[in-house]
Design a protein around this motif. Sequence first.
Motif, short mmCIF file in Angstrom:
data_model
loop_
_atom_site.label_atom_id
_atom_site.label_comp_id
_atom_site.label_asym_id
_atom_site.label_seq_id
_atom_site.Cartn_x
_atom_site.Cartn_y
_atom_site.Cartn_z
N PHE A 99 0.55 -1.32 -0.16
CA PHE A 99 0.16 0.00 -0.31
C PHE A 99 0.93 1.67 0.28
O PHE A 99 0.68 2.53 1.04
CB PHE A 99 -0.99 0.19 1.10
N ASN A 100 1.49 0.81 -0.92
CA ASN A 100 2.54 2.59 -1.35
C ASN A 100 1.96 3.59 -1.96
O ASN A 100 1.71 3.70 -2.85
CB ASN A 100 3.95 2.32 -1.44
N TRP A 101 1.29 4.46 -1.28
CA TRP A 101 0.72 5.49 -1.65
C TRP A 101 1.48 6.13 -3.08
O TRP A 101 0.77 6.71 -3.87
CB TRP A 101 0.53 6.72 -0.18
N ARG A 102 2.83 6.52 -2.98
CA ARG A 102 3.13 6.80 -4.05
C ARG A 102 3.59 6.41 -5.29
O ARG A 102 3.24 6.70 -5.90
CB ARG A 102 5.12 7.22 -3.82
N VAL A 103 4.16 5.11 -4.88
CA VAL A 103 3.77 4.29 -6.18
C VAL A 103 2.47 4.15 -6.53
O VAL A 103 1.69 4.91 -7.60
CB VAL A 103 4.11 2.39 -5.72
N PHE A 104 1.17 3.98 -5.61
CA PHE A 104 -0.75 4.05 -5.88
C PHE A 104 -0.57 5.24 -7.14
O PHE A 104 -0.53 4.90 -8.08
CB PHE A 104 -0.49 3.95 -4.20
N GLU A 105 -0.48 6.39 -6.94
CA GLU A 105 -0.38 7.16 -7.62
C GLU A 105 -0.15 7.36 -8.45
O GLU A 105 -0.67 8.23 -9.78
CB GLU A 105 -0.11 8.42 -6.27
N LYS A 106 1.44 7.23 -9.00
CA LYS A 106 2.09 7.03 -9.68
C LYS A 106 1.33 5.72 -11.18
O LYS A 106 1.43 6.41 -12.37
CB LYS A 106 3.42 7.08 -10.05
N THR A 107 1.20 5.32 -10.44
CA THR A 107 1.05 4.11 -11.26
C THR A 107 -0.73 3.73 -11.61
O THR A 107 -1.19 3.39 -12.53
CB THR A 107 1.15 2.79 -10.83
N MET A 108 -1.23 4.17 -10.78
CA MET A 108 -3.11 3.76 -10.36
C MET A 108 -3.52 4.28 -12.36
O MET A 108 -4.69 3.78 -12.68
CB MET A 108 -4.44 4.66 -9.85
N PRO A 109 -3.47 6.01 -12.31
CA PRO A 109 -3.76 6.25 -13.83
C PRO A 109 -3.65 4.97 -15.04
O PRO A 109 -4.29 4.87 -15.68
CB PRO A 109 -2.96 7.02 -14.23
N TYR A 110 -2.68 4.70 -15.34
CA TYR A 110 -2.12 3.71 -16.03
C TYR A 110 -2.60 3.02 -16.07
O TYR A 110 -3.84 2.31 -16.73
CB TYR A 110 -1.06 3.71 -15.65
N VAL A 111 -3.16 1.90 -14.68
CA VAL A 111 -3.47 0.57 -14.79
C VAL A 111 -5.43 0.81 -14.95
O VAL A 111 -5.86 0.03 -15.39
CB VAL A 111 -3.39 0.19 -12.85
N ALA A 112 -5.62 1.88 -14.50
CA ALA A 112 -6.69 2.03 -14.29
C ALA A 112 -7.57 2.03 -15.93
O ALA A 112 -8.88 1.77 -16.14
CB ALA A 112 -7.56 3.40 -13.39
N ARG A 113 -7.04 2.64 -16.91
CA ARG A 113 -7.33 2.48 -18.03
C ARG A 113 -7.20 1.32 -18.42
O ARG A 113 -8.24 1.52 -20.17
CB ARG A 113 -5.97 3.08 -18.89
N GLY A 114 -7.19 0.22 -18.24
CA GLY A 114 -6.59 -1.04 -18.72
C GLY A 114 -8.71 -1.68 -18.34
O GLY A 114 -8.91 -2.79 -19.22
N LEU A 115 -8.74 -0.57 -17.98
CA LEU A 115 -10.53 -0.90 -16.94
C LEU A 115 -11.17 -1.22 -17.72
O LEU A 115 -12.52 -2.09 -18.64
CB LEU A 115 -10.74 -0.04 -16.05
N TRP A 116 -11.04 0.23 -19.22
CA TRP A 116 -11.90 0.14 -20.47
C TRP A 116 -11.98 -1.10 -21.19
O TRP A 116 -12.83 -1.90 -21.63
CB TRP A 116 -11.74 0.67 -21.82
N VAL A 117 -10.83 -1.73 -21.88
CA VAL A 117 -10.36 -2.85 -21.91
C VAL A 117 -11.19 -4.43 -21.88
O VAL A 117 -11.53 -5.02 -22.67
CB VAL A 117 -8.70 -3.16 -22.15
N THR A 118 -10.94 -4.29 -20.27
CA THR A 118 -10.87 -5.15 -19.21
C THR A 118 -12.95 -5.28 -19.56
O THR A 118 -14.04 -6.03 -20.13
CB THR A 118 -10.94 -5.15 -17.84
N VAL A 119 -14.06 -4.14 -19.24
CA VAL A 119 -14.91 -4.50 -19.75
C VAL A 119 -15.16 -4.66 -20.93
O VAL A 119 -16.22 -5.06 -20.98
CB VAL A 119 -15.62 -2.99 -18.94
#
Lengths: 261, 248
Positions: free
Chosen positions: A47-67
Amino acid sequence: MEVMGINGKTRIALWVIGIVAAAALVAFLAVFFTRFEAGKKFVDEFFNWRVFEKTMPYVARGLWVTVKLAVISEVCILAAGLMVAMVRISKVKPFRFLAAVYIDVIRGMPLLLQIFIVYFGLAYMGLNLSQFVAGVIALTICYAAYEAEIFRAGIESIHKGQMEAARSLGMGYLKAMRYVILPQAIRNVIPPLSNEFIALLKDTALVATIGLAEVFFRGREMMGKYASVTPLMGAALCYLIITLPLMRLVQYMTTRLSMKD
Amino acid sequence: MSGEYMVEIVDLHKRFGFHEVLKGVNLKVKPSEVLVVVGPSGSGKSTMLRCVNGLEHATSGHVFIEGVDITQHGIDINAMRQKVGIVFQSFNLFPHLTVLRNVTLAPVKVKKMDAAEAEEKALRLLERVGLKEKAEAYPAHLSGGQQQRVAIARALAMDPDLMLFDEVTSALDPELVKEVLDVMKDLAREGMTMMVVTHEMGFAKEVGDRLIFMDDGVIVEEGPPEDIFTNPRSPRAIDFFSKILSHL
């Protein structure tokens, strides 16, 4: 109100015990994760907030592909599953046999293997499909087998008098199916089919193995880049955002449908 | 075979596995005749009725409807069934449709009748069975007697030449039997050809033109209902009627 012989005073006591126990657990975890070396390391890793902040937008963009993958596959699965179910219950024995073989063989193999067979198998045959299309095909082949069985159970749960009544009014088999049997059967299978959709949504992660950049793929990619498990937790969050409300919705629909009976 | 008879059954046999239910039934029904079929359970009366609209396939023998052999291969069974209405013991209304749509479904989807015309006709039929005000209700909200009357209206909506009744009052509470029988009596008076499998001896006596007594897959006795009730000849019929009529 007495519930199972528990009176008001006992209930209050139980609540107090429960709250105290939960608070103790929270306190213990808080101390463990902030004061102890192992705990701190765990939090830093997961639960590293700094890493989360940096990577989440990139990971979340995959959600569109998943859905997109799940929804397009589901449409194909419903059509294919219903068709397989109709063949499975047809009066022509060879057809029925073929459908049964398909259903059993597919259900007897891991989905991961089927994804590989579709993607690499078709490539060897000269068909260079995109990972997305290969994913849709593999998921459809696999899930159609399961959903065919659900459709079949739904159709067979309709009393045979319904088919007889429809046929005796001069309707052909297909008309009787379409106007009398299926409307009733489909209502019965909405809850199990919804559960299958939730399972499908999670199983789309397997398509990452052939290189489709969906949620899990991106999470794993960022895990490598930042040497941290945190992006995977971000991916987990992405799935939960969709699956948790869906599960509640299915629960709600199931109660509503059973109340109507 | 001429079209002189509405129904003509010739040496009809029906076997389920090793069990022979019908062992050579011969029967003729004239237009506008009301034929009552009685007999102990397992005697084959329902099976015979179901062979008349092809719900059961004859193992051997022939069933002619208006001169056409429906046991023949390649026959348009759906077209034949439009001429033969059937009402079941268990109603079998379509639970997902309103009463009105139960009645209009087949005319619209099979006969391609215009929806408005079908509705108008359905309402007329529902009025005839006394249920016009229930047109928008769902079957689950009707009593058994009401459901059965809707089932009769549904069958009549296809303008059949022949109506089959398969123990239609057996699943009803006693106080609901009359409302269904009354509809059937009206139908008989209007000249409908009817084959009625029933245990209602009062109905048989009142509207039956002819009665057949079946036992063990064959027709044992045949004649005017009154005669057979008062003067059954075969031991099996004597036994059956003494048991049934002692209840009345």
